[in-house]
Design an enzyme around this catalytic site. Structure first.
Site, PDB file in Angstrom:
ATOM      1  N   GLU A 147       4.850   4.543  -5.811  1.00  0.00           N
ATOM      2  CA  GLU A 147       3.883   5.643  -5.675  1.00  0.00           C
ATOM      3  C   GLU A 147       4.339   6.592  -4.583  1.00  0.00           C
ATOM      4  O   GLU A 147       5.100   6.196  -3.696  1.00  0.00           O
ATOM      5  CB  GLU A 147       2.502   5.096  -5.263  1.00  0.00           C
ATOM      6  CG  GLU A 147       1.835   4.265  -6.325  1.00  0.00           C
ATOM      7  CD  GLU A 147       0.547   3.609  -5.813  1.00  0.00           C
ATOM      8  OE1 GLU A 147       0.115   3.883  -4.665  1.00  0.00           O
ATOM      9  OE2 GLU A 147      -0.020   2.820  -6.573  1.00  0.00           O
ATOM     10  N   TYR A 183      -5.708   5.002  -4.410  1.00  0.00           N
ATOM     11  CA  TYR A 183      -4.553   4.162  -4.732  1.00  0.00           C
ATOM     12  C   TYR A 183      -4.787   2.650  -4.674  1.00  0.00           C
ATOM     13  O   TYR A 183      -3.886   1.887  -5.008  1.00  0.00           O
ATOM     14  CB  TYR A 183      -3.341   4.538  -3.875  1.00  0.00           C
ATOM     15  CG  TYR A 183      -3.631   4.704  -2.399  1.00  0.00           C
ATOM     16  CD1 TYR A 183      -3.895   3.606  -1.608  1.00  0.00           C
ATOM     17  CD2 TYR A 183      -3.634   5.973  -1.826  1.00  0.00           C
ATOM     18  CE1 TYR A 183      -4.166   3.762  -0.268  1.00  0.00           C
ATOM     19  CE2 TYR A 183      -3.912   6.138  -0.480  1.00  0.00           C
ATOM     20  CZ  TYR A 183      -4.177   5.032   0.298  1.00  0.00           C
ATOM     21  OH  TYR A 183      -4.452   5.183   1.614  1.00  0.00           O
ATOM     22  N   LYS A 213       9.816   5.655   4.544  1.00  0.00           N
ATOM     23  CA  LYS A 213       9.460   6.930   5.197  1.00  0.00           C
ATOM     24  C   LYS A 213      10.666   7.847   5.170  1.00  0.00           C
ATOM     25  O   LYS A 213      11.764   7.437   5.533  1.00  0.00           O
ATOM     26  CB  LYS A 213       9.060   6.664   6.656  1.00  0.00           C
ATOM     27  CG  LYS A 213       7.805   5.825   6.797  1.00  0.00           C
ATOM     28  CD  LYS A 213       6.576   6.640   7.008  1.00  0.00           C
ATOM     29  CE  LYS A 213       6.491   7.191   8.409  1.00  0.00           C
ATOM     30  NZ  LYS A 213       5.296   7.979   8.625  1.00  0.00           N
ATOM     31  N   CYS A 244      -8.563  27.111  35.226  1.00  0.00           N
ATOM     32  CA  CYS A 244      -9.531  27.909  36.000  1.00  0.00           C
ATOM     33  C   CYS A 244     -10.871  27.204  36.175  1.00  0.00           C
ATOM     34  O   CYS A 244     -11.834  27.812  36.654  1.00  0.00           O
ATOM     35  CB  CYS A 244      -9.732  29.268  35.340  1.00  0.00           C
ATOM     36  SG  CYS A 244     -10.566  29.167  33.753  1.00  0.00           S
ATOM     37  N   CYS A 294     -11.625  23.608  31.993  1.00  0.00           N
ATOM     38  CA  CYS A 294     -10.293  24.221  31.892  1.00  0.00           C
ATOM     39  C   CYS A 294      -9.390  23.728  33.038  1.00  0.00           C
ATOM     40  O   CYS A 294      -9.762  23.829  34.206  1.00  0.00           O
ATOM     41  CB  CYS A 294     -10.408  25.741  31.936  1.00  0.00           C
ATOM     42  SG  CYS A 294      -8.778  26.524  31.903  1.00  0.00           S
ATOM     43  N   CYS A 341      -8.723  33.730  32.769  1.00  0.00           N
ATOM     44  CA  CYS A 341      -8.035  32.473  33.096  1.00  0.00           C
ATOM     45  C   CYS A 341      -6.531  32.748  33.218  1.00  0.00           C
ATOM     46  O   CYS A 341      -5.912  33.268  32.282  1.00  0.00           O
ATOM     47  CB  CYS A 341      -8.324  31.470  31.985  1.00  0.00           C
ATOM     48  SG  CYS A 341      -7.291  30.012  32.059  1.00  0.00           S
ATOM     49  N   LYS A 401       3.821   8.475  -1.147  1.00  0.00           N
ATOM     50  CA  LYS A 401       3.025   8.245   0.055  1.00  0.00           C
ATOM     51  C   LYS A 401       2.470   9.602   0.479  1.00  0.00           C
ATOM     52  O   LYS A 401       3.194  10.441   1.024  1.00  0.00           O
ATOM     53  CB  LYS A 401       3.884   7.622   1.155  1.00  0.00           C
ATOM     54  CG  LYS A 401       3.072   7.171   2.341  1.00  0.00           C
ATOM     55  CD  LYS A 401       3.930   6.322   3.268  1.00  0.00           C
ATOM     56  CE  LYS A 401       3.149   5.805   4.454  1.00  0.00           C
ATOM     57  NZ  LYS A 401       2.497   6.824   5.255  1.00  0.00           N
ATOM     58  N   CYS A 408     -11.030  27.690  26.386  1.00  0.00           N
ATOM     59  CA  CYS A 408     -11.494  28.181  27.670  1.00  0.00           C
ATOM     60  C   CYS A 408     -12.055  29.577  27.424  1.00  0.00           C
ATOM     61  O   CYS A 408     -11.343  30.454  26.936  1.00  0.00           O
ATOM     62  CB  CYS A 408     -10.337  28.243  28.668  1.00  0.00           C
ATOM     63  SG  CYS A 408     -10.772  29.199  30.138  1.00  0.00           S
ATOM     64  N   ASP A 431       0.763  12.450   2.454  1.00  0.00           N
ATOM     65  CA  ASP A 431       0.619  12.696   3.887  1.00  0.00           C
ATOM     66  C   ASP A 431      -0.752  13.303   4.161  1.00  0.00           C
ATOM     67  O   ASP A 431      -0.918  14.515   4.240  1.00  0.00           O
ATOM     68  CB  ASP A 431       1.727  13.647   4.357  1.00  0.00           C
ATOM     69  CG  ASP A 431       1.868  13.609   5.869  1.00  0.00           C
ATOM     70  OD1 ASP A 431       1.217  12.756   6.500  1.00  0.00           O
ATOM     71  OD2 ASP A 431       2.632  14.422   6.409  1.00  0.00           O
TER      72      ASP A 431
HETATM   73  S1  IVH Z   1      -1.309   1.481   0.118  1.00  0.00           S
HETATM   74  C1  IVH Z   1      -3.086  -2.380   1.709  1.00  0.00           C
HETATM   75  N1  IVH Z   1      -0.534   3.674  -1.148  1.00  0.00           N
HETATM   76  O1  IVH Z   1      -0.168   5.339   4.211  1.00  0.00           O
HETATM   77  C2  IVH Z   1      -2.757  -1.068   1.108  1.00  0.00           C
HETATM   78  N2  IVH Z   1      -1.074   3.856   1.157  1.00  0.00           N
HETATM   79  O2  IVH Z   1       1.254   4.099   6.491  1.00  0.00           O
HETATM   80  C3  IVH Z   1      -2.152  -0.145   2.061  1.00  0.00           C
HETATM   81  N3  IVH Z   1      -0.864   6.119   2.062  1.00  0.00           N
HETATM   82  O3  IVH Z   1      -2.957   3.769   5.650  1.00  0.00           O
HETATM   83  C4  IVH Z   1      -2.103   1.245   1.642  1.00  0.00           C
HETATM   84  N4  IVH Z   1      -0.225   7.090   0.178  1.00  0.00           N
HETATM   85  O4  IVH Z   1      -3.345   5.981   4.431  1.00  0.00           O
HETATM   86  C5  IVH Z   1      -0.930   3.135   0.023  1.00  0.00           C
HETATM   87  N5  IVH Z   1       0.134   5.499  -2.402  1.00  0.00           N
HETATM   88  C6  IVH Z   1      -0.261   4.991  -1.237  1.00  0.00           C
HETATM   89  C7  IVH Z   1      -0.404   5.771  -0.086  1.00  0.00           C
HETATM   90  C8  IVH Z   1      -0.805   5.162   1.111  1.00  0.00           C
HETATM   91  C9  IVH Z   1      -0.524   7.282   1.460  1.00  0.00           C
HETATM   92  C10 IVH Z   1      -1.199   5.975   3.496  1.00  0.00           C
HETATM   93  C11 IVH Z   1      -2.445   5.158   3.759  1.00  0.00           C
HETATM   94  C12 IVH Z   1      -1.999   4.059   4.669  1.00  0.00           C
HETATM   95  C13 IVH Z   1      -0.745   4.625   5.269  1.00  0.00           C
HETATM   96  C14 IVH Z   1       0.189   3.543   5.777  1.00  0.00           C
END
Ligand code: IVH
Length: 698
Positions: free
Chosen positions: A110, A213, A322, A418, A415, A436, A112, A431, A114
């Site tokens: 899947e 997910y 990552k 100031c 601040c 300032c 990931k 501020c 952001d």
């Molecule tokens: S699975 C136990 N799937 O990445 C299941 N996480 O660095 C754990 N995230 O906290 C999560 N896309 O916020 C999963 N396809 C995806 C994801 C995903 C983004 C985030 C999620 C997690 C973080 C971990």
């Protein structure tokens, strides 16, 4: 039909339309019809609040009530993911898992996303709570806010007790539309800020999205056997699932069949394609509508997941790859505050110096309080620091908590420069004191910067000294101050030469066209492009802009196609500020250009941001200063010698030593013919040369 039944009917119908539109991308009714039903329900809810349902589609618009997000305990452990920084590590993870039984195993790949991790709790099919991940066992209740996210179902197709995890995010295009409202550095920060707005009506303004997910059924017997079937089931219940998914098993055919049986769309591959699949997605990630920061590999079979189990921090059945961004680990020694030119406060982590992406990093931004809270950052923590896309380094994650017992850092509401009490606006503290000293410094340095009035001698260091000695307090003082006074005080580094440079910069800046002056004022949303749009749209003088703003004439702005209501409001508010209006008046008296000279300034600013030096003799430009004038008219800066800052050398006949220096510094060489082409030959006019003194001093 009685009122209660009608309200239920309207609710059902509207929820169906919302789901079709926001989750499936299908429009089942006309906007007019939809609005009619929506208004009818809103009206009935006002008249009969006793029948109003907590999952009513009217909740999507949010409310103006403030919430401070009470902490709630999660009923499932909300874990993070183990990380891999190379595809090889992912493959090795896969290899280890395969020992558990290769034949029966399959992997889901899947994106990931952001964004912000969100946990949604459903009871009897009704959304009862939306909670941030927090520290994994306790998070913040942000229910009212996340109800405004149209893609989150308020009521499911079945009356189940279910917890789902997903990622709330903002599309890249939407970030560009809304970023200036909040000053967020990237889509993720803006999404995080929006989820934590105190008023849900403000969250509703931002088109947040979500992908779900993972799903956890209270009644285990209802839980499907594998991940792809869970996703298919979640989709059926009304959740938005990311269609960019791939399944890897012992053969492509097997993967295809499995997806078919589960009733889920996705790509099918055999194990040996996993590495190249990850590399392929990594390469194409720029084309996605949203940002992803990696890929997640998950074991598909739930029984194997169970067998592998969890650590305190992450499941053993998944790994996140990552994408590489330069990253380093270090300790936070302290947290200081920076005051920007608009008064915005940015918390900054003071770090143990660490090498990162080719430089030594000593400071990293912590953005705002929300960011600090979300990451639970405290002084003394060991953290990871990243540089994304070459921007300012940011603290990304706490790796180890400090041993001194320091708790999550709270920004003092005063601040640091100031001592004025700070004001909260959206996700940031400001501020409110326009005098300032830090703000003044930021404002003047911005005004004088290369992208604005281009007064090189007024760099941040010089401006700081001038402010410190009480010579200048605001931008107009640059034009009224008697620079000779500096010499009386014998200040180190501010000798006759610098004083002369100040004077020339001031004189030269008065020639800058209105579009540049307008940008340099630092109005919200009015950068170089914004100023051009306003001027082209008819606001070709500051008076016209001020008049429309004082009249609060939003339409005068929004009739320009690129300007929306939010931008218009920001500009109007800024130009209703007395302090700014006074500043503009003073700058007008100083002789700055506050009206666009259409004839003179119709030239495209093709040399903006460039620094040119001219050497040798020319056929078309005699004296040579004529060439310098052509460059300056098109936004370029000119200097008398080649330095590391020079970007171009215009080379006439016999230009010897400058050429050699330019070549050694990698400066672009341009000959007369090429230059004529760059500016369009027809543009060459015989024009009297500017007074000598003006140019020789650069
Ligand atoms: S699975 C136990 N799937 O990445 C299941 N996480 O660095 C754990 N995230 O906290 C999560 N896309 O916020 C999963 N396809 C995806 C994801 C995903 C983004 C985030 C999620 C997690 C973080 C971990």
């Amino acid at each position: 039909m009685d009122i209660k039944a009608r309200m239920q009917e309207l609710t059902n119908e509207l929820l169906r339309y919302q789901e079709a539109y926001y989750v499936e991308g299908k429009s089942l009714v006309s906007d007019l019809e939809y609005d009619g039903l929506f208004d009818e329900l809103s009206k009935l809810e006002k008249e009969h609040p006793e029948y109003a349902s907590s999952s009513s589609p009217t909740q999507r618009v949010g409310s103006d009530l403030t919430s401070d997000f009470p902490e709630v305990k999660h009923t499932i452990p909300v874990l993070s993911l183990d990380k891999a920084y190379s595809v090889e590590e992912v493959l090795s993870f896969m290899g280890k898992c395969e020992e558990k039984g290769k034949e029966k195993l399959s992997f889901v790949e899947e994106e990931k996303i952001d964004g912000i991790s969100m946990v949604l709790y459903y009871e009897d099919g009704i959304l009862v709570r939306g909670v941030t991940r927090g520290n994994g066992s306790v998070g913040n209740d942000v229910t009212a806010n996340i109800k405004t996210i149209n893609q989150i179902p308020l009521r499911l197709k079945e009356k189940v007790n279910l917890v789902v995890r997903g990622e709330v995010y903002l599309a890249k295009a939407d970030f560009l539309k809304f970023k200036d409202l909040d000053g967020a550095a990237n889509p993720r920060n803006l999404a995080a800020g929006s989820v934590r707005r105190q008023k849900s009506s403000e969250t509703a303004q931002i088109p947040l999205q979500i992908f779900i997910y993972e799903g956890f059924w209270e009644d285990e017997s209802k839980t499907p056997q594998d991940h792809i079937s869970i996703l298919a089931k979640l989709k059926e219940l009304g959740f938005r699932i990311n269609p960019h998914l791939a399944l890897f098993s012992s053969s492509k055919e097997k993967s295809e069949n499995m997806l078919k049986t589960a009733g889920l769309e996705g790509k099918a591959y055999s194990f040996d394609s996993l590495g190249s699949y990850i590399k392929d997605v990594t390469q194409k990630r720029q084309d996605l509508e949203y940002e992803i920061d990696g890929m997640v590999t998950k074991i598909n079979e739930l029984d194997v997941r169970k067998e592998l189990g969890y650590t305190q921090h992450h499941p053993r059945w998944a790994i996140a790859y990552k994408f590489e961004s330069p990253q380093a680990e270090t300790i936070i020694n302290g947290i200081t505050m920076q005051v920007g030119r608009t008064g915005r406060i940015t918390p900054v982590a003071e770090l143990n110096p660490v090498a990162l992406g080719g430089s030594t990093v000593k400071r990293a931004t912590l953005h705002n309080q929300e960011y600090i809270d979300e990451l639970e950052i405290a002084i003394g923590d060991k953290v990871s620091v990243v540089k994304r896309g070459d921007v300012i380094p940011a603290v990304e994650e706490v790796l180890e908590k400090n041993e001194e017992g320091n708790t999550t850092f709270k920004i003092p509401h005063i601040c640091p420069c100031c001592n004025t009490p700070l004001e909260e606006k959206g996700a940031h503290l400001f501020c409110p004191n326009p005098e300032c000293p830090d703000q003044v410094l930021g404002r003047i340095a911005f005004f004088a910067s290369r992208e604005c009035m281009d007064m090189e001698s007024f760099g941040p260091k010089s401006v700081e000294v001038l402010i410190k000695h009480g010579f200048i307090k605001d931008i107009p003082d640059l034009y009224t101050f008697n620079y000779d006074k500096i010499l009386d005080e014998n200040i180190k580094g501010l000798g006759e030469k610098t004083v002369n440079q100040f004077k020339v910069a001031v004189k030269e800046s008065k020639k800058k066209p209105f579009r540049v002056v307008l940008t340099s004022l630092g109005l919200p949303e009015v950068g170089k492009k914004g100023a051009e749009i306003l001027i082209k749209g008819g606001f070709d003088s500051i008076d016209k802009l001020i008049q429309a703003s004082l009249n609060k004439d939003i339409e005068a702005f929004t009739k320009i196609p690129q300007i929306g209501e939010q931008t218009a409001t920001l500009i109007i508010n800024a130009l209703n500020d007395k302090v700014l209006l006074e500043r503009i008046e003073k700058l007008k008296s100083a002789g700055l250009q506050f009206e666009e000279n259409h004839e003179e300034n119709s030239l495209e600013q093709i040399f903006a941001g460039q620094v040119w030096c001219v050497t040798g003799s020319f056929e078309h430009y005699n004296p040579r200063s004529l060439a310098l004038a052509e460059i300056e008219k098109r936004g370029g800066r000119t200097t008398s010698s080649v330095t590391s800052k020079t970007t171009h050398l215009l080379l006439g006949k016999g230009g010897g030593s400058k050429r050699a220096t330019a070549e050694s510094l990698g400066v672009k060489l341009v000959d007369e013919g090429e230059f004529l082409k760059m500016i369009g030959e027809g543009e060459v006019k015989t024009e009297s040369a500017p007074e000598d003194g003006q140019l020789s001093l650069f």
